[in-house]
Design a protein around this motif. Sequence first.
Motif, PDB file in Angstrom:
ATOM      1  N   ARG A   1      -5.119  -7.750  10.280  1.00  0.00           N
ATOM      2  CA  ARG A   1      -6.324  -8.128  11.013  1.00  0.00           C
ATOM      3  C   ARG A   1      -6.354  -9.631  11.225  1.00  0.00           C
ATOM      4  O   ARG A   1      -5.759 -10.383  10.458  1.00  0.00           O
ATOM      5  CB  ARG A   1      -7.554  -7.720  10.231  1.00  0.00           C
ATOM      6  N   ARG A   2      -7.090 -10.050  12.243  1.00  0.00           N
ATOM      7  CA  ARG A   2      -7.363 -11.464  12.459  1.00  0.00           C
ATOM      8  C   ARG A   2      -8.685 -11.752  11.765  1.00  0.00           C
ATOM      9  O   ARG A   2      -9.715 -11.160  12.096  1.00  0.00           O
ATOM     10  CB  ARG A   2      -7.459 -11.774  13.945  1.00  0.00           C
TER      11      ARG A   2
ATOM     12  N   VAL B   1      -5.020 -15.439   9.567  1.00  0.00           N
ATOM     13  CA  VAL B   1      -6.227 -16.101   9.066  1.00  0.00           C
ATOM     14  C   VAL B   1      -6.473 -17.390   9.821  1.00  0.00           C
ATOM     15  O   VAL B   1      -5.564 -18.197  10.014  1.00  0.00           O
ATOM     16  CB  VAL B   1      -6.110 -16.392   7.557  1.00  0.00           C
ATOM     17  N   VAL B   2      -7.738 -17.572  10.231  1.00  0.00           N
ATOM     18  CA  VAL B   2      -8.197 -18.821  10.827  1.00  0.00           C
ATOM     19  C   VAL B   2      -9.258 -19.380   9.892  1.00  0.00           C
ATOM     20  O   VAL B   2     -10.238 -18.701   9.584  1.00  0.00           O
ATOM     21  CB  VAL B   2      -8.808 -18.589  12.228  1.00  0.00           C
TER      22      VAL B   2
ATOM     23  N   ASP C   1     -15.583  -4.967  19.038  1.00  0.00           N
ATOM     24  CA  ASP C   1     -14.420  -4.758  18.163  1.00  0.00           C
ATOM     25  C   ASP C   1     -14.191  -5.913  17.188  1.00  0.00           C
ATOM     26  O   ASP C   1     -13.075  -6.197  16.800  1.00  0.00           O
ATOM     27  CB  ASP C   1     -13.165  -4.511  18.990  1.00  0.00           C
ATOM     28  N   GLY C   2     -15.263  -6.586  16.790  1.00  0.00           N
ATOM     29  CA  GLY C   2     -15.101  -7.682  15.828  1.00  0.00           C
ATOM     30  C   GLY C   2     -16.272  -8.639  15.834  1.00  0.00           C
ATOM     31  O   GLY C   2     -17.422  -8.229  16.017  1.00  0.00           O
ATOM     32  N   TRP C   3     -15.971  -9.896  15.620  1.00  0.00           N
ATOM     33  CA  TRP C   3     -16.976 -10.960  15.588  1.00  0.00           C
ATOM     34  C   TRP C   3     -16.575 -12.064  16.539  1.00  0.00           C
ATOM     35  O   TRP C   3     -15.396 -12.356  16.724  1.00  0.00           O
ATOM     36  CB  TRP C   3     -17.086 -11.554  14.180  1.00  0.00           C
ATOM     37  N   LEU C   4     -17.572 -12.710  17.101  1.00  0.00           N
ATOM     38  CA  LEU C   4     -17.360 -13.853  17.965  1.00  0.00           C
ATOM     39  C   LEU C   4     -18.073 -15.032  17.315  1.00  0.00           C
ATOM     40  O   LEU C   4     -19.291 -15.004  17.116  1.00  0.00           O
ATOM     41  CB  LEU C   4     -17.923 -13.591  19.367  1.00  0.00           C
ATOM     42  N   LEU C   5     -17.308 -16.050  16.941  1.00  0.00           N
ATOM     43  CA  LEU C   5     -17.869 -17.268  16.375  1.00  0.00           C
ATOM     44  C   LEU C   5     -17.872 -18.341  17.446  1.00  0.00           C
ATOM     45  O   LEU C   5     -16.951 -18.410  18.263  1.00  0.00           O
ATOM     46  CB  LEU C   5     -17.037 -17.739  15.174  1.00  0.00           C
ATOM     47  N   GLU C   6     -18.888 -19.173  17.430  1.00  0.00           N
ATOM     48  CA  GLU C   6     -18.997 -20.242  18.418  1.00  0.00           C
ATOM     49  C   GLU C   6     -19.180 -21.577  17.734  1.00  0.00           C
ATOM     50  O   GLU C   6     -19.800 -21.677  16.677  1.00  0.00           O
ATOM     51  CB  GLU C   6     -20.179 -19.973  19.356  1.00  0.00           C
ATOM     52  N   SER C   7     -18.631 -22.621  18.392  1.00  0.00           N
ATOM     53  CA  SER C   7     -18.757 -23.986  17.912  1.00  0.00           C
ATOM     54  C   SER C   7     -18.729 -24.911  19.116  1.00  0.00           C
ATOM     55  O   SER C   7     -17.674 -25.109  19.709  1.00  0.00           O
ATOM     56  CB  SER C   7     -17.618 -24.348  16.972  1.00  0.00           C
TER      57      SER C   7
ATOM     58  N   LYS D   1     -12.590 -15.334  18.416  1.00  0.00           N
ATOM     59  CA  LYS D   1     -12.777 -13.898  18.265  1.00  0.00           C
ATOM     60  C   LYS D   1     -11.927 -13.429  17.085  1.00  0.00           C
ATOM     61  O   LYS D   1     -10.741 -13.762  16.998  1.00  0.00           O
ATOM     62  CB  LYS D   1     -12.330 -13.192  19.556  1.00  0.00           C
ATOM     63  N   VAL D   2     -12.545 -12.688  16.170  1.00  0.00           N
ATOM     64  CA  VAL D   2     -11.833 -12.138  15.011  1.00  0.00           C
ATOM     65  C   VAL D   2     -12.190 -10.664  14.861  1.00  0.00           C
ATOM     66  O   VAL D   2     -13.173 -10.183  15.422  1.00  0.00           O
ATOM     67  CB  VAL D   2     -12.140 -12.918  13.711  1.00  0.00           C
ATOM     68  N   ASP D   3     -11.385  -9.950  14.061  1.00  0.00           N
ATOM     69  CA  ASP D   3     -11.609  -8.526  13.831  1.00  0.00           C
ATOM     70  C   ASP D   3     -12.738  -8.305  12.847  1.00  0.00           C
ATOM     71  O   ASP D   3     -13.186  -9.218  12.167  1.00  0.00           O
ATOM     72  CB  ASP D   3     -10.338  -7.873  13.274  1.00  0.00           C
ATOM     73  N   TYR D   4     -13.162  -7.043  12.752  1.00  0.00           N
ATOM     74  CA  TYR D   4     -14.139  -6.667  11.736  1.00  0.00           C
ATOM     75  C   TYR D   4     -13.528  -6.826  10.383  1.00  0.00           C
ATOM     76  O   TYR D   4     -12.383  -6.688  10.161  1.00  0.00           O
ATOM     77  CB  TYR D   4     -14.605  -5.218  11.910  1.00  0.00           C
TER      78      TYR D   4
END
Length: 169
Positions: free
Chosen positions: A20-21, A45-46, A154-160, A166-169
Amino acid sequence: MTASAKEPDQSALKRGVTSRRVAIVGAGLAGLTAARVLSDHGHEVVVVEKSRGPGGRMSTRRDGRLRFDHGAQYFTARHPRFISEVERWRESGLVRRWDARIAVIESEMIQPAGAGTERYVGVPGMSAVCRHLAQAQTDCRFGWRVTGARAVADGWLLESDGERLKVDY
């Protein structure tokens, strides 16, 4: 850790573990340790961190020639696996024992604190351990303050600040 910190543990993937991401928010000791474990198990991993460098509560601040630890003054190791890791860090010069005299004031009496407890400090500052762990990460983003997080299909979207991750669940 795998032979190369940047290569995933292919045996985990062969055992049926779905890669997974994953995003880790925070490049302190806990976040970077989680990133290392997940990377070692084959995940992409990010790590995102709002500060300009790693450390979290183990940050070292600089002002000209002055350098001081901003958070934790020292750390201890009690779990056998962590003790082994700290010993590797000590052998490589990343940490050293800290033999300061510490006391606790109780009922107006001064008592020695934690006799027999080994304490360690990072060299040259507490952030050295986190800098070491961050260097092993393929994708570690500094100055990346999470301003929004939302679940998507299909996951999470983080913003900055207009940037998206975009990452997986």
